[in-house]
Design a protein around this motif. Sequence first.
Motif, PDB file in Angstrom:
ATOM      1  N   TRP A 185       0.818  -1.227   0.000  1.00  0.00           N
ATOM      2  CA  TRP A 185       0.000   0.000   0.000  1.00  0.00           C
ATOM      3  C   TRP A 185       0.843   1.264   0.000  1.00  0.00           C
ATOM      4  O   TRP A 185       0.424   2.288  -0.525  1.00  0.00           O
ATOM      5  N   LEU A 186       2.020   1.190   0.576  1.00  0.00           N
ATOM      6  CA  LEU A 186       2.849   2.403   0.607  1.00  0.00           C
ATOM      7  C   LEU A 186       3.687   2.548  -0.658  1.00  0.00           C
ATOM      8  O   LEU A 186       4.339   3.564  -0.866  1.00  0.00           O
ATOM      9  N   ASN A 187       3.687   1.546  -1.495  1.00  0.00           N
ATOM     10  CA  ASN A 187       4.410   1.626  -2.756  1.00  0.00           C
ATOM     11  C   ASN A 187       3.701   2.576  -3.720  1.00  0.00           C
ATOM     12  O   ASN A 187       4.324   3.200  -4.569  1.00  0.00           O
ATOM     13  N   LYS A 188       2.394   2.666  -3.543  1.00  0.00           N
ATOM     14  CA  LYS A 188       1.633   3.584  -4.391  1.00  0.00           C
ATOM     15  C   LYS A 188       1.878   5.001  -3.906  1.00  0.00           C
ATOM     16  O   LYS A 188       1.964   5.252  -2.711  1.00  0.00           O
ATOM     17  N   ARG A 189       1.970   5.895  -4.858  1.00  0.00           N
ATOM     18  CA  ARG A 189       2.211   7.288  -4.476  1.00  0.00           C
ATOM     19  C   ARG A 189       0.916   7.916  -3.972  1.00  0.00           C
ATOM     20  O   ARG A 189      -0.073   7.945  -4.666  1.00  0.00           O
ATOM     21  N   MET A 190       0.938   8.369  -2.755  1.00  0.00           N
ATOM     22  CA  MET A 190      -0.212   9.103  -2.223  1.00  0.00           C
ATOM     23  C   MET A 190       0.299  10.086  -1.189  1.00  0.00           C
ATOM     24  O   MET A 190       1.439   9.982  -0.734  1.00  0.00           O
ATOM     25  N   ALA A 191      -0.593  11.036  -0.876  1.00  0.00           N
ATOM     26  CA  ALA A 191      -0.188  12.059   0.078  1.00  0.00           C
ATOM     27  C   ALA A 191       0.186  11.388   1.391  1.00  0.00           C
ATOM     28  O   ALA A 191      -0.542  10.529   1.899  1.00  0.00           O
ATOM     29  N   GLY A 192       1.328  11.763   1.938  1.00  0.00           N
ATOM     30  CA  GLY A 192       1.699  11.270   3.262  1.00  0.00           C
ATOM     31  C   GLY A 192       2.344   9.903   3.271  1.00  0.00           C
ATOM     32  O   GLY A 192       2.671   9.385   4.327  1.00  0.00           O
ATOM     33  N   SER A 193       2.548   9.290   2.097  1.00  0.00           N
ATOM     34  CA  SER A 193       3.102   7.932   2.135  1.00  0.00           C
ATOM     35  C   SER A 193       4.550   7.917   2.621  1.00  0.00           C
ATOM     36  O   SER A 193       4.965   6.983   3.297  1.00  0.00           O
ATOM     37  N   SER A 194       5.302   8.976   2.306  1.00  0.00           N
ATOM     38  CA  SER A 194       6.691   8.959   2.777  1.00  0.00           C
ATOM     39  C   SER A 194       6.750   9.205   4.285  1.00  0.00           C
ATOM     40  O   SER A 194       7.605   8.671   4.985  1.00  0.00           O
ATOM     41  N   LEU A 195       5.796   9.990   4.772  1.00  0.00           N
ATOM     42  CA  LEU A 195       5.706  10.215   6.221  1.00  0.00           C
ATOM     43  C   LEU A 195       5.391   8.904   6.941  1.00  0.00           C
ATOM     44  O   LEU A 195       5.986   8.573   7.972  1.00  0.00           O
ATOM     45  N   LEU A 196       4.462   8.138   6.344  1.00  0.00           N
ATOM     46  CA  LEU A 196       4.090   6.857   6.942  1.00  0.00           C
ATOM     47  C   LEU A 196       5.261   5.871   6.900  1.00  0.00           C
ATOM     48  O   LEU A 196       5.516   5.165   7.873  1.00  0.00           O
TER      49      LEU A 196
END
Lengths: 296, 269
Positions: free
Chosen positions: A98-109
Amino acid sequence: MTAKRRKFSSGKRSNLFAYGLLFPSFIFLTMFTFYPTLKSIQLSFYSGPMTRLQFSGLDQYKEVLADEIFRKVILNNILFMLGTVPTSLLLAMYLAIWLNKRMAGSSLLRTSFFYPTIIPLIAVANIWLFIYTPQYGLLDNFLHLFGAGDTNWLGNPNTVMIAMIVMIIWKDAGFYMIFYLAGLQNLPRDVYEAAEIEGAKPFQMFRHITFPLLMPTTLFVMIVAITNSFKNVDHLYIMTKGGPDNASNLLLYHIYEAAFTNWDLGKAAVLTVVLIVIMLGITAFNYLYLDRKIHY
Amino acid sequence: MKKLNYGIIIVLGIISFIPLLWVFITSFSPGNQVINGGFPFWVSNPTVENYVKAWETAPFVQYYINTFIIVFGVLIVQLFTITLAAFAFARVNFKGKNVLFILFLLQLMIQPEILLFPNYQVISQLGLVNTKLAVMMPYWASAFGVFLLRQTFKQVPYDLDEASRIDGCKWYQTLWHVYIPSAKPTYIAFALVSVSHHWSNFMWPLIITDSVESRPLTVGLALFAQSYETGAQWGMVAAGTVMVIMPLVVAFFIFQKQFVSSFMHSGIK
């Protein structure tokens, strides 16, 4: 091929040259890997105080294998492994997908899941000791909201292992997630496109494409995780000292106790040999068996 | 479906972040506030008293210095040993290469971490118990580093190597001017993994050191934390914990990309 390179690739001179280059590494490998390993094996057949060692054959092995605490420790370590390894791997895979997809806040997560990896286990133990403290600890504080609480998580033989397992999953899942993120980025795009054209549903794609293609990553991470479950014992020093009643004791910590609390050298040598065999077994299994299986 | 999964991940992310947030906040809380209950993520009158007291009670400055010496003492020697060994395995053909390679492989399986007891005996035979040298020595050879670097050295084009030789370079000059510069990212990756690993190391230094002069931060912190058992002193222990993890956490937030990619590198086989 030039004359220089030929000179470099054969002959006595290049042998000596290579040995010279390897020498510095080799001294330390000999002193702190080969010699200690052989020494442990030798010492495991002897008993008595350091100055008057006597050959005792397999006696110490028999003694250790018959020891109830040893059996408990081994069983604990297996439980600890079974509790931490599959769960952190599944969690890591789930997070990575799920974090492989680019979405807002994914790098924070990602940061939030990864940072526990770099914190020393001994510091983690301090923090989680507070979390698990009965009554005013963070966990009980939270459980009070639901009318529960006042559980002595670390003082009860039934809960202490679960408490340790949860903590290690928190520490390690983010580390394994990184390998899955790397694995996901190497997956072939066209397979997915083909599956999409055929009308595959997302879960089918995971089941028939992503999961099998991630198998090499999974096996690699599994080996790392299993060896970690035998190496990571720092937390026991702060949190439980292996207790209550050895309910949280693990093999490496048991070696520490045998050698440096009880000064039972023969026993410590036997236990060290057991641990070395386990470590060799895990990695040999990886290189000889798994590595062949996963090429498809 | 998608929303549900993102929801779960956000909740997990928050849960994962809580321990760090909490230890940080607690380190600024007055002692009595911790045990009197109340909302644990709020300090009504923050104080640095915990830090002051922790700093006065335990010789953290000395522990910091020791840890720095140990961490960089390990790294510098490792860089030297792995460079030479990796060069041999990558670019020289010699008798017994495979056997030696397997012997190096053994260290990946039997890491110094698990040889607590026999390594103690080796150090005591050398008469080095309770020295910083003893903490460092078992890690001066690194099979992991050798394999990582060998992989990189193998990718250096032969042409470059030959060109430098034609220019009259000795092997060490070629190594210095061709191989080492081209492996810079690998060196950085290895250095980050090594430094964070040895900053965190605990069991071995616990066993082998016995004095303020040689003890690293992790051991100092453990002894410090153990002298306080009641909740009233949590603030102080939290402050001590923050002092130990802060350099790592700050470095992590600054070099996040490098950290992540270097840990990824550590997955090589």
